[in-house]
Design a protein around this motif. Structure first.
Motif, mmCIF file in Angstrom:
data_model
loop_
_atom_site.group_PDB
_atom_site.id
_atom_site.type_symbol
_atom_site.label_atom_id
_atom_site.label_comp_id
_atom_site.label_asym_id
_atom_site.label_seq_id
_atom_site.Cartn_x
_atom_site.Cartn_y
_atom_site.Cartn_z
ATOM 1 N N THR A 208 30.368 -100.718 75.552
ATOM 2 C CA THR A 208 30.295 -102.012 75.914
ATOM 3 C C THR A 208 28.877 -102.538 75.652
ATOM 4 O O THR A 208 28.860 -103.794 75.185
ATOM 5 C CB THR A 208 30.481 -101.846 77.601
ATOM 6 O OG1 THR A 208 31.856 -101.381 77.683
ATOM 7 C CG2 THR A 208 30.137 -103.185 78.112
ATOM 8 N N GLN A 209 27.977 -101.933 75.591
ATOM 9 C CA GLN A 209 26.696 -102.375 75.329
ATOM 10 C C GLN A 209 26.510 -102.886 73.875
ATOM 11 O O GLN A 209 25.924 -103.801 73.569
ATOM 12 C CB GLN A 209 25.334 -101.356 75.715
ATOM 13 C CG GLN A 209 25.390 -101.019 77.010
ATOM 14 C CD GLN A 209 26.219 -99.946 77.683
ATOM 15 O OE1 GLN A 209 27.287 -99.541 76.993
ATOM 16 N NE2 GLN A 209 26.165 -99.509 78.680
ATOM 17 N N CYS B 36 27.785 -109.650 70.588
ATOM 18 C CA CYS B 36 28.305 -111.035 70.981
ATOM 19 C C CYS B 36 26.944 -111.936 71.122
ATOM 20 O O CYS B 36 26.948 -112.787 70.742
ATOM 21 C CB CYS B 36 28.680 -110.822 72.357
ATOM 22 S SG CYS B 36 30.300 -110.464 72.755
ATOM 23 N N LEU C 144 35.120 -112.293 74.995
ATOM 24 C CA LEU C 144 33.986 -112.874 74.571
ATOM 25 C C LEU C 144 33.626 -112.676 73.115
ATOM 26 O O LEU C 144 33.018 -113.489 72.480
ATOM 27 C CB LEU C 144 32.858 -112.152 75.611
ATOM 28 C CG LEU C 144 31.548 -112.707 75.681
ATOM 29 C CD1 LEU C 144 31.422 -114.156 75.925
ATOM 30 C CD2 LEU C 144 30.806 -111.992 76.575
ATOM 31 N N ARG D 180 29.051 -103.849 72.009
ATOM 32 C CA ARG D 180 29.956 -105.133 71.868
ATOM 33 C C ARG D 180 29.119 -106.419 72.471
ATOM 34 O O ARG D 180 29.108 -107.402 71.731
ATOM 35 C CB ARG D 180 31.371 -104.929 72.544
ATOM 36 C CG ARG D 180 32.293 -104.188 71.867
ATOM 37 C CD ARG D 180 33.548 -104.054 72.070
ATOM 38 N NE ARG D 180 33.790 -103.413 73.610
ATOM 39 C CZ ARG D 180 34.199 -102.166 73.389
ATOM 40 N NH1 ARG D 180 34.304 -101.625 72.413
ATOM 41 N NH2 ARG D 180 34.416 -101.375 74.596
ATOM 42 N N MET D 181 28.392 -106.038 73.532
ATOM 43 C CA MET D 181 27.588 -107.336 74.202
ATOM 44 C C MET D 181 26.599 -107.722 73.141
ATOM 45 O O MET D 181 26.064 -108.696 72.985
ATOM 46 C CB MET D 181 27.041 -106.864 75.360
ATOM 47 C CG MET D 181 28.108 -106.612 76.576
ATOM 48 S SD MET D 181 29.106 -108.080 76.779
ATOM 49 C CE MET D 181 30.630 -107.911 76.113
ATOM 50 N N GLU E 233 35.785 -108.364 77.240
ATOM 51 C CA GLU E 233 34.719 -107.881 76.359
ATOM 52 C C GLU E 233 35.207 -108.512 74.815
ATOM 53 O O GLU E 233 34.315 -109.129 74.148
ATOM 54 C CB GLU E 233 34.515 -106.516 76.164
ATOM 55 C CG GLU E 233 33.754 -105.681 77.387
ATOM 56 C CD GLU E 233 33.732 -104.303 77.475
ATOM 57 O OE1 GLU E 233 33.869 -103.904 76.308
ATOM 58 O OE2 GLU E 233 33.163 -103.935 78.253
#
Length: 404
Positions: free
Chosen positions: A363-364, A370, A324, A366-367, A321
């Motif tokens: 995580t969601q 991105c 990315l 950070r995505m 993560e």
């Protein structure tokens, strides 16, 4: 002699005050508690970083212009390399360290673009406005900067292989090292220019040739020796202090170590910007990004192999993560300035997106960040599409590198 007067002995003396306690601990085998060790070894790393920065800046007197900036950027981040490579080396025989192998790199990389680039641009614009009395909205880059951007663009695109595969393979690392070698080769043909030095670096630069070169080499050797001696205890103290303080060790490794090691580089860049040399300042920080995406990332699997691991450095989900996020941020930054104009709002956008990440823990989240970086990058690439070809070609054309 002049070497014994002025800012040079004072700066060396202050550095020694912070370096000697760490060396005494290291040589005596004493192991203080993790927090004390973090402070002592961290102070030594920062002091050694300043020695490196002063020596590297003064070395511009003897090294060609473009190459001098690249070497200055490289030397200034050596402390960070030492810590990151230690984690990768240790991960080769202790899998518990694998989670930290690329953490320092992703933190320092995003600090450069999220804090360093914006600060330099905003300071440069403010200084230009004050000097001219006219409204200034952007920092103009030189045509030669397209070479650095070309190298960074290629390395940044290649970096997406890492989160896509969840690993850094030795073959991929060797390819990045070769790209870095070609980068240094491309910058080695410039003219030697008289640098604009101040403070300690100016004191070194004004010394007679033999004394200056001897002083520069001695400072580089001493600083490198201190960093090598302190890298292991500093890296371990980051992890152990996190345990003792109840703080996420990954976050300490990712952000505290880069803040310590990159402080001198940021200070030098901001000083350049404050003296009206904003282009040289941003060039140095762009060069640092090239160094990190090529030399540092390429060296990680080699360090892992040397530490007893295999040819592949495997990354956990968190590091994938972070890789990315770092790669998409890099693409956004490069895409925004393909036209060689670094607008004020570009700087504010990079700074705002960098700061907002600290409020994101999932995580969601950070995505999603991105995705924001990627969308901005794609829009900027579409707007600047006519500059994409020349930028990709610049590393391979001999006429591409002309700094004025």
């Amino acid at each position: 002699m002049s070497i014994f007067r002025g800012p040079l002995p004072r700066s060396l003396g202050i550095s020694a005050v912070f370096i000697l306690p760490a060396l005494v601990l290291r040589l005596s085998g004493t192991h203080p508690n993790p927090i004390a060790a973090l402070l002592i070894y961290g102070a030594a790393v920062v002091a050694a970083s300043f020695l490196l920065a002063w020596a590297a800046e003064a070395a511009q007197v003897d090294v060609s212009g473009g190459l001098a900036i690249a070497v200055l950027a490289l030397i200034a981040v050596l402390p960070e390399y030492a810590v990151d490579l230690y984690y990768a080396y240790t991960a080769g025989h202790d899998p518990t360290y694998a989670q930290y192998a690329a953490a320092n790199m992703t933190g320092s990389n995003r600090l450069l673009m999220g804090i360093g680039w914006p600060l330099v641009v905003l300071v440069s614009i403010a200084v230009a406005k004050k000097l001219t009395g006219k409204p200034i909205s952007a920092l103009a880059l030189e045509s030669g900067n397209r070479v650095e951007l070309g190298f960074l663009l290629v390395a940044g695109v290649a970096a997406f292989v890492i989160p896509a595969t969840g690993q850094i393979h030795l073959v991929f690392g060797v390819g990045l090292l070769a790209w870095f070698g070609f980068y240094l080769y491309r910058l080695s043909g410039g003219e030697v220019e008289e640098p604009d030095l101040i403070g300690t670096a100016a004191a070194i630069g004004s010394l007679p040739d033999r004394v200056r070169r001897t002083t520069v080499i001695a400072m580089l050797v001493v600083a490198a020796a201190v960093i090598v001696a302190c890298a292991e205890p500093f890296a371990n103290s980051l992890v152990n202090a996190g345990t003792e303080l109840g703080v996420d060790q990954f976050l300490l490794v990712q952000w505290l170590a880069p803040l310590a090691s990159e402080a001198p580089e940021f200070i030098i860049a901001i000083l350049f910007a404050a003296r009206g040399k904003g282009t040289a300042a941003i060039t140095m920080l762009i060069s640092s990004k090239v160094n990190q995406w090529t030399l540092l990332v390429g060296s990680l699997p080699l360090a892992h192999l040397a530490g007893g691991g295999g040819p592949t450095l495997m990354l956990d989900a968190r590091q994938v993560e972070e890789m990315l996020l770092t790669a998409t941020q890099t693409m956004m930054g490069v895409a925004l300035i393909l036209a060689l104009r670094f607008h004020r709002w570009f700087a504010w956008a990079l700074l705002a997106l960098f700061l907002v990440q600290f409020a994101i823990t999932s995580t969601q989240g950070r995505m999603l960040l991105c995705g924001v970086y990627a969308v901005v990058a794609l829009v900027a690439l579409a707007i600047n599409r006519r500059h994409l070809g020349p930028t990709l070609a610049a590393p391979f054309t001999r006429t591409g590198y002309v700094h004025t």
